[in-house]
Scaffold this motif. Sequence first.
Motif, short mmCIF file in Angstrom:
data_model
loop_
_atom_site.label_atom_id
_atom_site.label_comp_id
_atom_site.label_asym_id
_atom_site.label_seq_id
_atom_site.Cartn_x
_atom_site.Cartn_y
_atom_site.Cartn_z
N GLU A 19 0.84 -1.19 0.00
CA GLU A 19 0.00 0.00 0.00
C GLU A 19 0.87 1.24 0.00
OE1 GLU A 19 -3.78 -1.78 2.51
OE2 GLU A 19 -1.98 -1.13 3.54
N THR A 20 0.28 2.32 -0.45
CA THR A 20 0.99 3.59 -0.38
C THR A 20 0.18 4.54 0.49
OG1 THR A 20 1.96 5.38 -1.67
CG2 THR A 20 -0.07 4.43 -2.53
N CYS A 21 0.88 5.33 1.28
CA CYS A 21 0.21 6.25 2.20
C CYS A 21 -0.04 7.58 1.48
CB CYS A 21 1.07 6.47 3.44
SG CYS A 21 0.40 7.72 4.55
N HIS A 23 -0.85 10.30 2.79
CA HIS A 23 -0.49 11.43 3.66
C HIS A 23 1.01 11.76 3.60
CE1 HIS A 23 -4.51 10.73 5.13
NE2 HIS A 23 -4.18 9.49 5.42
N ASP A 33 -2.88 -1.22 6.15
CA ASP A 33 -3.98 -0.24 6.19
C ASP A 33 -3.73 0.98 7.08
OD1 ASP A 33 -5.25 -1.89 4.42
OD2 ASP A 33 -6.64 -2.74 5.89
N CYS A 35 -0.57 3.58 8.21
CA CYS A 35 0.82 3.93 7.93
C CYS A 35 1.65 3.94 9.22
CB CYS A 35 0.87 5.30 7.26
SG CYS A 35 2.55 5.88 6.99
N CYS A 38 3.25 7.74 9.79
CA CYS A 38 2.49 8.92 10.21
C CYS A 38 1.19 8.56 10.90
CB CYS A 38 2.23 9.83 9.01
SG CYS A 38 1.03 9.18 7.84
N GLU A 41 -4.43 6.67 7.58
CA GLU A 41 -5.02 5.53 6.90
C GLU A 41 -4.35 5.38 5.53
OE1 GLU A 41 -9.22 5.40 5.33
OE2 GLU A 41 -9.49 4.30 7.20
N ALA A 42 -3.89 4.15 5.24
CA ALA A 42 -3.19 3.90 3.98
C ALA A 42 -3.78 2.68 3.32
CB ALA A 42 -1.70 3.71 4.24
#
Length: 132
Positions: A19-21, A23, A33, A35, A38, A41-42
């Motif tokens: 996944e990529t964040c 934020h 899900d 990050c 930080c 939610e990712a």
Amino acid sequence: MEIPRHWRLRQQRYGLVGETCPHCDAKLFPPRDVCPHCGGEAKHPYTFKGHGTVYSYTVMHDVPAGFEEQSPYTVALVKLDEGPLVTAQLTDLGQEPVEIGMPVEMVTRKIRSDGSGRGMLVYGYKFRPVLK
Ligand SMILES: [Zn+2]
């Protein structure tokens, strides 16, 4: 409800999907899900390119059932170009010694034979040295 979960498992098995964040732009693997950098939610899927370098490695002589035909084998902690560390078996090593910092790339390979005798093969990702 089962289908998305299965799809997700399949994505993990045949490609390196994390996944990529949104934020802080961190790349996460495995997908979690949230990050770790930080706390945001990712949930945006991200497919890793499958390139990295050997961060550390161990030669396994004492192999679990189902892996006998590959003994001994090398398990490495691979640092992906995008940042995360992933544990995977190294393959196609030939006579080349494994070295820390060696460039590797992901390939889909047979992971083990099904121990039940039905001859089912389990595939997944491994890493091999980048061909020069
Ligand atoms: Zn983040």
